[in-house]
Design a protein around this motif. Structure first.
Motif: not given
Length: 573
Positions: A261-268, A270-271, A331-335, A340-353
């Motif tokens: 649910l919480v991203p790492s400092k390194e990921l934050l 970089a993004s 921004l949309a293209a960069e997203m 890396d951020f997409a992998d974390w975000y999707n895992r977070r969404q699944e856990a939250g769901e």
């Protein structure tokens, strides 16, 4: 032969400048004086001749050749016409030196402009750095989740005579029992693991040593367990992921998923750099207007009654619709490239769901990161048109090299976001607010001889300027090193006032100090005094013993609950 008055080196007779230090000699000084006064110099008649252009050119071409005349000069004999030849050389040298200085000055100016011009990269970078420094004190809040936490707490209460008399007259035995338990002290030993995946709590409370209750429990990724020593040595355990799954139609959740649910400092980091570069590329220098003027405070004036005085340089970025639409699309293209951020975000969404479903809070598929990118691109044109219509402007206010304010505004000057900072001597004023926060927070901090004192004011508004609630916190005697106590607050004296629109103000005073290697918190509300002590290292122990699984009982098997004995003890207390 003569001697230079300035450096002491030998100077040949007739030489107007020292060959060592270049200082003018008597003849040159006389000429300078003559030019200043309009009087002829003693040697003016002799040196009035000027070489023709051809001779100048020839002299320049053969400047390094050794002629007979120069050999005689080297031997100490002044050749005829030597004085006349020397002046053009000095003139050329002076012109060359002037040209060199001019080129250097222009080059320095160009370099300085490149270093200080408000490019898009600098526009974004200086603001990001200023906000990062402001957020630094709050990094400790995430340390508990990242590193874990352990401490032994003792909470006790001293009641006023009027409070005890009121409880006694009420005749409510439960209130009296709670009051006695608090007067004796409630002990809690806590140990939280990394990412809150594990937790242990040892709790003890009672009216006296002969009537007390101990409750020891633990939580890990597979089960929750507890033990009541006064009941028995068994440890009752619950396979909570399975029980949650049965109640929620199959959704399982455990503490092992909290880390997602919480991203790492390194990921934050970089993004943040990735999307910061996209924003910097959108901020074109030609769209930035620069003005030097006074600045009217929005946050500091309203919260701390502090005026920001002096002249400021205000850089205003006022992008048009095309620029904003391109920004959103980039921004949309960069997203879509940010795997890396997409992998974390999707895992977070699944856990939250899973968690929401397990707790009965909602159902349905959570949006993935690619869905968010599609949404941004879909609405890019609409958002750009809306912002242009509302006259969106982003302002950076500088005083010298320091960021004084950041304001994002639309129609008029009412800020969507506003950050302000001002330093007067040893007193710092800073604050943040705007419609994005629905409120404002500001601090005034002064440095004394060996401590800090100041105030923090926060207000929350839901509808324009209609304040719903807020607080004022005054502090003093805070050490300069700012070393935090166990619970984060530094040692010092505090006065806290809570206010809202519907209730009278509530005021509390409390002290934070170090005593016997522990942090001590003393709070006084005018009637009672609460004292909380906390150690810097805890001693909680996970309860052990024969485990009794009670999962079936909560799943509807019909077995008697062991909690009945627990309820009996609570009732007796």
């Amino acid at each position: 032969m003569g001697q230079c008055k300035h450096c002491g080196s030998e100077v040949k007779e007739g030489m107007r400048f020292c060959g060592n230090c270049g200082a003018p000699q008597e003849a040159a000084e006389a000429e300078v004086k003559a030019e200043a006064t309009g009087e002829p110099a003693p040697t003016a008649a002799e040196e009035s001749a000027v070489m023709p252009v051809e001779e100048n050119t020839a002299a320049a071409a053969g400047e390094n050749a050794v002629t007979g005349t120069e050999e005689k000069a080297a031997a100490g004999q002044e050749a005829p016409g030597e004085t006349a030849k020397r002046k053009p050389r000095r003139l050329r040298a002076a012109l060359f030196a002037a040209a060199a200085v001019t080129v250097a000055a222009v080059g320095a100016a160009v370099l300085l402009h490149r270093m200080t011009a408000m490019t898009g990269e600098r526009f974004v970078r200086v603001q990001a750095e200023a906000l990062r420094q402001e957020a630094a004190p709050f990094e400790g809040l995430g340390a508990v989740f990242e590193n874990g936490f352990s401490s032994d707490f003792v909470l006790s209460m001293q009641m006023s005579r009027s409070r005890l008399l009121a409880i006694s007259r009420s005749g409510d035995e439960n209130y009296m029992l709670v009051a006695k338990a608090l007067q004796r002290g409630i002990q809690a030993k806590v140990d939280l693991g990394r990412h809150l995946e594990t937790a242990v709590l040892n709790l003890e409370f009672g009216t006296d040593d002969s009537a007390k209750l101990n409750f020891d429990c633990f939580l890990d990724s597979e089960k929750f367990g507890y033990r009541i020593p006064q009941v028995g040595k068994q440890v009752f355990v619950l396979n909570y992921p399975e029980v949650l799954g049965q109640y929620s139609g199959g959704a399982r959740f455990s503490t092992a998923e909290l880390a997602a649910l919480v991203p790492s400092k390194e990921l934050l980091s970089a993004s943040a750099a990735r999307y910061g570069n996209v924003l910097a590329a959108a901020v074109r220098p030609k769209e930035i207007k620069v003005k030097k003027r006074a600045y009217t405070s929005h946050v500091l004036k309203r919260q701390l009654d502090h005026e920001m005085k002096g002249e400021y340089t205000v850089y205003t970025w006022n992008p048009d619709r095309e620029t904003l639409e391109a920004l959103f699309r980039n921004l949309a293209a960069e997203m879509r490239e940010d795997k890396d951020f997409a992998d974390w975000y999707n895992r977070r969404q699944e856990a939250g769901e899973e968690l929401a479903t397990a707790l009965g809070m909602g159902r349905g598929r959570a949006a993935g990161f690619s869905d968010v990118a599609d949404y941004v691109e879909k609405h890019a044109a609409d958002w750009a048109e809306t912002l242009e219509r509302r006259n969106f402007r982003w302002k950076l206010v500088m005083q010298g090299k320091e960021v004084a304010a950041i304001r994002v505004v639309d129609n008029g000057e009412r800020p969507l976001f506003c950050y302000e900072r001002d330093q007067i001597g040893d007193t710092l004023y800073h604050g943040v607010g705007g419609e994005l926060f629905l409120g404002t927070f500001a601090e005034e901090r002064s440095k004394k001889e060996n401590s800090y004192e100041g105030r923090v004011i926060g207000r929350l508004a839901m509808f324009g300027d209609a304040w719903l609630w807020g607080f004022r916190l005054y502090y003093s005697k805070v050490p300069l090193d700012g070393k935090p106590s166990v619970l984060g607050l530094p040692n010092g004296s505090y006065r806290y006032t809570y206010f809202d629109a519907d209730r009278p103000d509530r005021k509390y005073t409390f002290e934070v100090k170090e005593k016997w290697g522990r942090s001590v918190y003393e709070l006084d509300d005018g009637y009672d005094k609460f004292t909380l002590t906390a150690t810097r290292k805890g001693s909680a122990e996970k309860p052990t013993g024969r485990e009794v699984d009670i999962s079936d009982e909560l799943s509807g098997s019909g077995k008697s609950l062991p909690q009945e004995k627990f309820s009996d003890i609570i009732e007796k207390l």
